[in-house]
Design a protein around this motif. Structure first.
Motif, mmCIF file in Angstrom:
data_model
loop_
_atom_site.group_PDB
_atom_site.id
_atom_site.type_symbol
_atom_site.label_atom_id
_atom_site.label_comp_id
_atom_site.label_asym_id
_atom_site.label_seq_id
_atom_site.Cartn_x
_atom_site.Cartn_y
_atom_site.Cartn_z
ATOM 1 N N ASN A 7 0.847 -1.187 0.000
ATOM 2 C CA ASN A 7 0.000 0.000 0.000
ATOM 3 C C ASN A 7 0.880 1.233 0.000
ATOM 4 O O ASN A 7 1.826 1.337 0.788
ATOM 5 C CB ASN A 7 -0.940 -0.011 1.203
ATOM 6 C CG ASN A 7 -1.924 -1.148 1.113
ATOM 7 O OD1 ASN A 7 -2.540 -1.373 0.075
ATOM 8 N ND2 ASN A 7 -2.069 -1.900 2.176
ATOM 9 N N THR A 8 0.594 2.156 -0.925
ATOM 10 C CA THR A 8 1.388 3.367 -1.089
ATOM 11 C C THR A 8 0.460 4.565 -1.224
ATOM 12 O O THR A 8 -0.760 4.407 -1.319
ATOM 13 C CB THR A 8 2.264 3.292 -2.358
ATOM 14 O OG1 THR A 8 1.424 3.439 -3.512
ATOM 15 C CG2 THR A 8 3.045 1.996 -2.438
ATOM 16 N N ALA A 9 1.038 5.744 -1.295
ATOM 17 C CA ALA A 9 0.266 6.962 -1.542
ATOM 18 C C ALA A 9 -0.419 6.914 -2.913
ATOM 19 O O ALA A 9 -1.382 7.639 -3.155
ATOM 20 C CB ALA A 9 1.174 8.180 -1.449
ATOM 21 N N ILE A 47 9.732 -4.257 -1.518
ATOM 22 C CA ILE A 47 8.862 -3.424 -0.683
ATOM 23 C C ILE A 47 9.705 -2.452 0.139
ATOM 24 O O ILE A 47 9.369 -1.272 0.267
ATOM 25 C CB ILE A 47 7.962 -4.309 0.199
ATOM 26 C CG1 ILE A 47 6.908 -5.003 -0.684
ATOM 27 C CG2 ILE A 47 7.300 -3.493 1.312
ATOM 28 C CD1 ILE A 47 6.081 -6.061 0.029
ATOM 29 N N SER A 48 10.808 -2.922 0.682
ATOM 30 C CA SER A 48 11.697 -2.056 1.467
ATOM 31 C C SER A 48 12.263 -0.928 0.603
ATOM 32 O O SER A 48 12.249 0.243 1.004
ATOM 33 C CB SER A 48 12.825 -2.896 2.068
ATOM 34 O OG SER A 48 13.735 -2.079 2.744
ATOM 35 N N GLU A 49 12.762 -1.256 -0.583
ATOM 36 C CA GLU A 49 13.350 -0.246 -1.461
ATOM 37 C C GLU A 49 12.294 0.755 -1.929
ATOM 38 O O GLU A 49 12.553 1.958 -1.998
ATOM 39 C CB GLU A 49 14.060 -0.905 -2.645
ATOM 40 C CG GLU A 49 15.340 -1.604 -2.229
ATOM 41 C CD GLU A 49 16.171 -2.127 -3.386
ATOM 42 O OE1 GLU A 49 15.964 -1.693 -4.544
ATOM 43 O OE2 GLU A 49 17.050 -2.972 -3.132
ATOM 44 N N GLU A 52 11.577 3.141 0.875
ATOM 45 C CA GLU A 52 12.637 4.141 0.965
ATOM 46 C C GLU A 52 12.490 5.189 -0.140
ATOM 47 O O GLU A 52 12.701 6.386 0.092
ATOM 48 C CB GLU A 52 14.006 3.471 0.878
ATOM 49 C CG GLU A 52 14.335 2.618 2.086
ATOM 50 C CD GLU A 52 15.547 1.727 1.876
ATOM 51 O OE1 GLU A 52 16.152 1.750 0.778
ATOM 52 O OE2 GLU A 52 15.892 0.994 2.825
ATOM 53 N N TYR A 53 12.137 4.750 -1.341
ATOM 54 C CA TYR A 53 11.920 5.678 -2.461
ATOM 55 C C TYR A 53 10.789 6.649 -2.123
ATOM 56 O O TYR A 53 10.942 7.866 -2.247
ATOM 57 C CB TYR A 53 11.609 4.886 -3.741
ATOM 58 C CG TYR A 53 11.095 5.737 -4.872
ATOM 59 C CD1 TYR A 53 11.974 6.452 -5.683
ATOM 60 C CD2 TYR A 53 9.737 5.828 -5.135
ATOM 61 C CE1 TYR A 53 11.500 7.241 -6.726
ATOM 62 C CE2 TYR A 53 9.259 6.607 -6.175
ATOM 63 C CZ TYR A 53 10.142 7.318 -6.971
ATOM 64 O OH TYR A 53 9.671 8.104 -7.997
ATOM 65 N N PHE A 54 9.651 6.117 -1.685
ATOM 66 C CA PHE A 54 8.502 6.974 -1.395
ATOM 67 C C PHE A 54 8.771 7.917 -0.223
ATOM 68 O O PHE A 54 8.172 8.985 -0.147
ATOM 69 C CB PHE A 54 7.244 6.135 -1.138
ATOM 70 C CG PHE A 54 6.612 5.614 -2.397
ATOM 71 C CD1 PHE A 54 6.058 6.472 -3.333
ATOM 72 C CD2 PHE A 54 6.570 4.251 -2.641
ATOM 73 C CE1 PHE A 54 5.482 5.993 -4.495
ATOM 74 C CE2 PHE A 54 5.987 3.757 -3.805
ATOM 75 C CZ PHE A 54 5.442 4.636 -4.738
ATOM 76 N N SER A 55 9.676 7.557 0.676
ATOM 77 C CA SER A 55 9.995 8.438 1.807
ATOM 78 C C SER A 55 11.143 9.392 1.479
ATOM 79 O O SER A 55 11.575 10.155 2.337
ATOM 80 C CB SER A 55 10.333 7.617 3.052
ATOM 81 O OG SER A 55 11.548 6.932 2.875
ATOM 82 N N GLY A 56 11.655 9.342 0.237
ATOM 83 C CA GLY A 56 12.708 10.253 -0.178
ATOM 84 C C GLY A 56 14.105 9.833 0.211
ATOM 85 O O GLY A 56 15.047 10.618 0.097
ATOM 86 N N ARG A 57 14.278 8.585 0.651
ATOM 87 C CA ARG A 57 15.602 8.123 1.078
ATOM 88 C C ARG A 57 16.312 7.262 0.030
ATOM 89 O O ARG A 57 17.409 6.779 0.291
ATOM 90 C CB ARG A 57 15.477 7.330 2.385
ATOM 91 C CG ARG A 57 14.960 8.141 3.541
ATOM 92 C CD ARG A 57 14.935 7.348 4.835
ATOM 93 N NE ARG A 57 14.694 5.933 4.616
ATOM 94 C CZ ARG A 57 13.634 5.275 5.069
ATOM 95 N NH1 ARG A 57 12.729 5.872 5.766
ATOM 96 N NH2 ARG A 57 13.487 3.988 4.819
ATOM 97 N N ARG A 58 15.699 7.028 -1.122
ATOM 98 C CA ARG A 58 16.318 6.181 -2.147
ATOM 99 C C ARG A 58 16.098 6.827 -3.513
ATOM 100 O O ARG A 58 14.985 7.212 -3.846
ATOM 101 C CB ARG A 58 15.717 4.782 -2.134
ATOM 102 C CG ARG A 58 16.278 3.877 -3.240
ATOM 103 C CD ARG A 58 15.794 2.460 -3.110
ATOM 104 N NE ARG A 58 16.391 1.758 -1.996
ATOM 105 C CZ ARG A 58 17.571 1.140 -2.035
ATOM 106 N NH1 ARG A 58 18.288 1.136 -3.139
ATOM 107 N NH2 ARG A 58 18.027 0.513 -0.965
ATOM 108 N N VAL A 59 17.175 6.912 -4.300
ATOM 109 C CA VAL A 59 17.075 7.444 -5.662
ATOM 110 C C VAL A 59 17.398 6.383 -6.712
ATOM 111 O O VAL A 59 17.075 6.558 -7.885
ATOM 112 C CB VAL A 59 17.961 8.698 -5.860
ATOM 113 C CG1 VAL A 59 17.523 9.820 -4.933
ATOM 114 C CG2 VAL A 59 19.432 8.379 -5.675
ATOM 115 N N ILE A 119 10.278 1.506 -10.612
ATOM 116 C CA ILE A 119 11.678 1.070 -10.594
ATOM 117 C C ILE A 119 12.296 1.237 -11.984
ATOM 118 O O ILE A 119 13.429 1.706 -12.108
ATOM 119 C CB ILE A 119 11.803 -0.378 -10.075
ATOM 120 C CG1 ILE A 119 11.335 -0.435 -8.613
ATOM 121 C CG2 ILE A 119 13.238 -0.881 -10.202
ATOM 122 C CD1 ILE A 119 11.313 -1.821 -8.009
ATOM 123 N N ILE A 120 11.570 0.851 -13.016
ATOM 124 C CA ILE A 120 11.940 1.221 -14.387
ATOM 125 C C ILE A 120 11.126 2.491 -14.639
ATOM 126 O O ILE A 120 9.921 2.425 -14.865
ATOM 127 C CB ILE A 120 11.612 0.118 -15.410
ATOM 128 C CG1 ILE A 120 12.393 -1.157 -15.099
ATOM 129 C CG2 ILE A 120 11.921 0.605 -16.829
ATOM 130 C CD1 ILE A 120 12.073 -2.334 -16.008
#
Length: 152
Positions: A7-9, A47-49, A52-59, A119-120
């Motif tokens: 579940n995401t925004a 799910i973890s990655e 992190e992406y949605f929280s701004g911690r992964r590019v 991711i892509i």
């Protein structure tokens, strides 16, 4: 085949993987029938990655991917992964990069068939005039992802 829902925004995402890679991410509609959900370590990593992406911690994503597609589609999806976080390009720019300057429409179709959105990063492709154009997850979600990537 393994699967889980995240579940995401943007709503619920159905993530599928085999024993060695993520094979698809799908924006779920309310009326869809779900497959049997059986996770594995790759699903957990995905799910973890994504979290992190949605929280701004992964590019960038480290998860192995195995999208199913033609040789041409695979080349387009590789080119999409080279678009830097927070940047955009046009279908024509990708066509020129692939040495097929007249293939912008074919690039658009391959982009549309991307089985692993986010991711892509097919959301990073805009029309030649900079406008938002089609996105399987909806233009509202495309706009959300582009705005997410503009945050400092």
């Amino acid at each position: 085949m393994y699967a889980a829902i995240m579940n995401t925004a943007l709503g619920s995402l159905l993530i599928k993987a085999n024993d060695s890679a993520v094979t698809s991410i799908h924006f779920l509609r309310d009326d869809e029938t779900l497959p049997e959900l059986l996770g594995n370590p790759l699903i957990d990593q995905c799910i973890s990655e994504l979290g992190e992406y949605f929280s701004g911690r992964r590019v960038d994503f480290d998860i192995p991917l195995a999208p199913d597609g033609t040789h041409f589609q695979q080349s387009v999806w590789r080119a999409l992964r080279e678009i830097p976080y927070g940047k955009t390009c046009s279908y024509g720019e990708i066509a020129r990069k692939l040495g097929k300057p007249r293939a912008a429409r074919a690039i658009g179709m391959a982009n549309n068939r991307n089985p692993i959105p986010i991711i892509i990063p097919c959301h990073r492709v805009l029309g030649s005039n900079g406008s938002l154009t089609g996105y399987a997850g909806g233009l509202e979600n495309k706009s959300y992802l582009l705005n997410l990537e503009k945050r400092p």
